[in-house]
Enzyme design. Structure first.
Site, PDB file in Angstrom:
ATOM      1  N   LYS A  35       0.800  -1.212   0.015  1.00 29.51           N
ATOM      2  CA  LYS A  35      -0.057   0.004  -0.005  1.00 29.51           C
ATOM      3  C   LYS A  35       0.885   1.336  -0.289  1.00 29.51           C
ATOM      4  O   LYS A  35       2.067   1.039  -0.025  1.00 29.51           O
ATOM      5  CB  LYS A  35      -1.149   0.034   1.223  1.00 29.51           C
ATOM      6  CG  LYS A  35      -0.279  -0.034   2.670  1.00 29.51           C
ATOM      7  CD  LYS A  35      -1.221  -0.298   3.702  1.00 29.51           C
ATOM      8  CE  LYS A  35      -0.556  -0.503   4.972  1.00 29.51           C
ATOM      9  NZ  LYS A  35      -1.256   0.191   5.972  1.00 29.51           N
ATOM     10  N   ARG A 131      -9.528   0.041  16.143  1.00 30.41           N
ATOM     11  CA  ARG A 131      -9.318   1.054  14.981  1.00 30.41           C
ATOM     12  C   ARG A 131     -10.222   0.474  13.819  1.00 30.41           C
ATOM     13  O   ARG A 131     -11.186   0.949  13.460  1.00 30.41           O
ATOM     14  CB  ARG A 131      -8.083   0.878  14.266  1.00 30.41           C
ATOM     15  CG  ARG A 131      -7.650   1.887  13.080  1.00 30.41           C
ATOM     16  CD  ARG A 131      -6.053   1.932  12.767  1.00 30.41           C
ATOM     17  NE  ARG A 131      -5.853   0.505  12.380  1.00 30.41           N
ATOM     18  CZ  ARG A 131      -4.555   0.381  11.557  1.00 30.41           C
ATOM     19  NH1 ARG A 131      -3.671   1.289  11.780  1.00 30.41           N
ATOM     20  NH2 ARG A 131      -4.215  -0.948  11.063  1.00 30.41           N
ATOM     21  N   TYR A 260      16.669  29.778   6.269  1.00 30.36           N
ATOM     22  CA  TYR A 260      15.519  30.526   6.815  1.00 30.36           C
ATOM     23  C   TYR A 260      15.627  30.668   8.163  1.00 30.36           C
ATOM     24  O   TYR A 260      16.197  29.856   8.891  1.00 30.36           O
ATOM     25  CB  TYR A 260      14.326  29.739   6.355  1.00 30.36           C
ATOM     26  CG  TYR A 260      13.910  29.826   4.788  1.00 30.36           C
ATOM     27  CD1 TYR A 260      13.698  30.991   4.332  1.00 30.36           C
ATOM     28  CD2 TYR A 260      13.818  28.814   4.062  1.00 30.36           C
ATOM     29  CE1 TYR A 260      13.147  31.248   3.139  1.00 30.36           C
ATOM     30  CE2 TYR A 260      13.444  28.982   2.815  1.00 30.36           C
ATOM     31  CZ  TYR A 260      13.170  30.075   2.332  1.00 30.36           C
ATOM     32  OH  TYR A 260      12.959  30.229   0.832  1.00 30.36           O
ATOM     33  N   MET A 308      12.603  24.238   0.640  1.00 33.80           N
ATOM     34  CA  MET A 308      11.792  23.203  -0.095  1.00 33.80           C
ATOM     35  C   MET A 308      12.537  22.491  -1.012  1.00 33.80           C
ATOM     36  O   MET A 308      12.222  21.475  -1.235  1.00 33.80           O
ATOM     37  CB  MET A 308      10.948  24.271  -0.985  1.00 33.80           C
ATOM     38  CG  MET A 308       9.795  23.291  -1.930  1.00 33.80           C
ATOM     39  SD  MET A 308       8.677  24.064  -2.890  1.00 33.80           S
ATOM     40  CE  MET A 308       7.804  25.161  -1.788  1.00 33.80           C
TER      41      MET A 308
HETATM   42  C1  LIG Z   1      -3.497  -4.276   8.575  1.00 23.64           C
HETATM   43  C2  LIG Z   1      -1.900  -4.045   8.424  1.00 23.64           C
HETATM   44  N1  LIG Z   1      -1.181  -5.280   8.342  1.00 23.64           N
HETATM   45  C3  LIG Z   1      -0.002  -5.263   8.049  1.00 23.64           C
HETATM   46  C4  LIG Z   1       0.775  -4.088   7.671  1.00 23.64           C
HETATM   47  C5  LIG Z   1       2.200  -3.806   7.495  1.00 23.64           C
HETATM   48  O1  LIG Z   1       2.739  -3.213   8.987  1.00 23.64           O
HETATM   49  P1  LIG Z   1       4.261  -3.212   8.964  1.00 23.64           P
HETATM   50  O2  LIG Z   1       4.491  -2.205   8.092  1.00 23.64           O
HETATM   51  O3  LIG Z   1       4.552  -2.761  10.144  1.00 23.64           O
HETATM   52  O4  LIG Z   1       4.794  -4.517   8.533  1.00 23.64           O
HETATM   53  C6  LIG Z   1       0.048  -2.982   8.169  1.00 23.64           C
HETATM   54  C7  LIG Z   1       0.689  -1.487   8.110  1.00 23.64           C
HETATM   55  O5  LIG Z   1       0.041  -0.356   8.355  1.00 23.64           O
HETATM   56  C8  LIG Z   1      -1.501  -2.882   8.315  1.00 23.64           C
HETATM   57  O6  LIG Z   1      -2.352  -1.948   8.441  1.00 23.64           O
END
Ligand SMILES: Cc1ncc(COP(=O)(O)O)c(C=O)c1O
Length: 364
Positions: A35, A131, A260, A308
């Site tokens: 992701k 969550r 800056y 930047m």
């Molecule tokens: C549901 C879930 N599984 C696995 C992962 C992977 O976690 P990590 O990058 O700490 O291995 C994430 C990351 O946010 C997650 O939200």
């Protein structure tokens, strides 16, 4: 392309890290988490590089899954937050995505959907992260409802996510595991319900959390989830090396400021290198004076506020620096964790927010 700021992506290092994840839990499936553009590394390139090594990928949303499909990635892709609206369910099924079910509403929508073929479902349990996920007491009923639906393929996976697995002495991981196990009493014994528990930290350090599916993310990219040394995490190799080069050099007399807000002032006659990297390239704006930067392989302190497109580095200690010399901001030779720590953030943030204007250069 002439601007020297680049993210060098070492696909051999990526494969080394995937092999490490696979080896830690050889009887499990590794769902590689890609992701957020594979934590900034480029989801398509990463997925292509490791498609032969892992049985599935994990993403946050349908758009991320479709990007992989459009690039020809055929392995299953799990939408880890489920469908954000009922319309997405049929699209996910059409594209052979696995669908998470994270609450009763998603469960009902999946059961009510009109699908051309069943989808594989991951039922998420809130074991303490608070969550997403159903409550442990809802596992048996929810599993039965999904199992009875013709929309749901065989082999529903039960998944949970740990809040504190990166804290090696925090018992909360075991508590979460117990809550999950308590909720599982009453599930059918056969066939055994497959489980998915471990993120990188749990996979590396909590053997009891290695299960049918592991979900490593950050470790695949070579960053340890732990603040301290760890025998397995120390074997990881950084995948992204953020580089740029020196584009200006000047001598700054005692008492003169740099950058800056005139944040830094020379306490001795100083040689200052200006480097073509800034917060517009994902370098953390809050990096304080003293944050390490590698100039020609040597650690030098950042001085002055991050702009930047540029930073300024004190290279007084180096015997010879010239325009065009290579600078490493993090990666090989300088851990992204150390830079993140210095800037009051985490490696995940630095990697995932790497903007598009920084070209990714893939090797191997
Ligand atoms: C549901 C879930 N599984 C696995 C992962 C992977 O976690 P990590 O990058 O700490 O291995 C994430 C990351 O946010 C997650 O939200």
């Amino acid at each position: 392309m002439s601007r020297p700021a680049k993210a060098l992506i070492d696909l051999d290092a990526l494969r080394h890290n995937v092999a490490l994840a696979n080896g830690l839990s050889p009887h499990s499936g590794t769902m590689a988490i890609v992701k957020a553009n594979a934590y900034g590394h480029g989801a398509v390139a990463v997925a292509r590089a490791i498609e032969e090594m892992v049985p599935a990928f994990g993403v946050a949303c349908l758009e991320e899954a479709l990007e992989l499909r459009e690039a020809g990635i055929a392995k299953p892709v799990c939408l880890m937050e489920g469908a954000f609206c009922p319309d997405e369910i049929a699209v996910a099924a059409e594209h052979d995505c696995w669908l998470s079910v994270v609450n009763r509403e998603q469960l009902q929508a999946l059961v009510a959907a009109r699908l051309s073929r069943p989808v594989k479902a991951w039922l998420w349990v809130d074991s303490g992260m608070h969550r997403l996920g159903i409550r442990p007491e809802e596992i048996v009923d929810s599993h039965a409802a999904l199992n009875a639906s013709s929309n749901v393929a065989d082999g529903i996976v039960l998944a949970t996510h740990f809040a504190c697995a990166d804290e090696l002495h925090n018992d909360f991981t075991r508590q979460q595991l117990s809550r999950l196990q308590a909720g599982m009493a009453g599930l059918p014994e056969q066939p055994k319900v497959p489980l998915s528990l471990a993120n990188s930290a749990a996979l590396l350090a909590w053997p009891e959390c290695r299960a049918d599916w592991n979900r490593p993310g950050i470790m695949l990219y070579g960053s340890s989830p732990f603040p301290q040394s760890h025998p397995e995490a120390d074997k990881l190799q950084p995948v992204m090396t953020l580089v740029s080069s020196v584009i200006a050099l000047r001598d700054v007399p005692v008492g003169e400021s740099v950058g800056y807000a005139a944040r830094w002032r020379a306490a001795r006659p100083s040689r200052i290198a200006t480097v073509a990297i800034g917060y517009g390239d994902g370098y953390p704006v809050h990096a304080p004076d003293g944050t390490p930067v590698l100039v020609k392989g040597q650690r030098c302190p950042l001085v002055g506020r991050v702009s930047m497109d540029m930073i300024t580095v004190d290279v007084t200690q180096l015997s010879e620096v010239t325009l065009g010399d290579e600078v490493v901001l993090w990666g090989r030779g300088l851990s992204v964790n150390e830079v993140a720590d210095s800037a009051g953030t985490i490696s995940y943030e630095l990697l995932t927010r790497m903007p598009r204007r920084v070209p990714r250069i893939y090797s191997a």
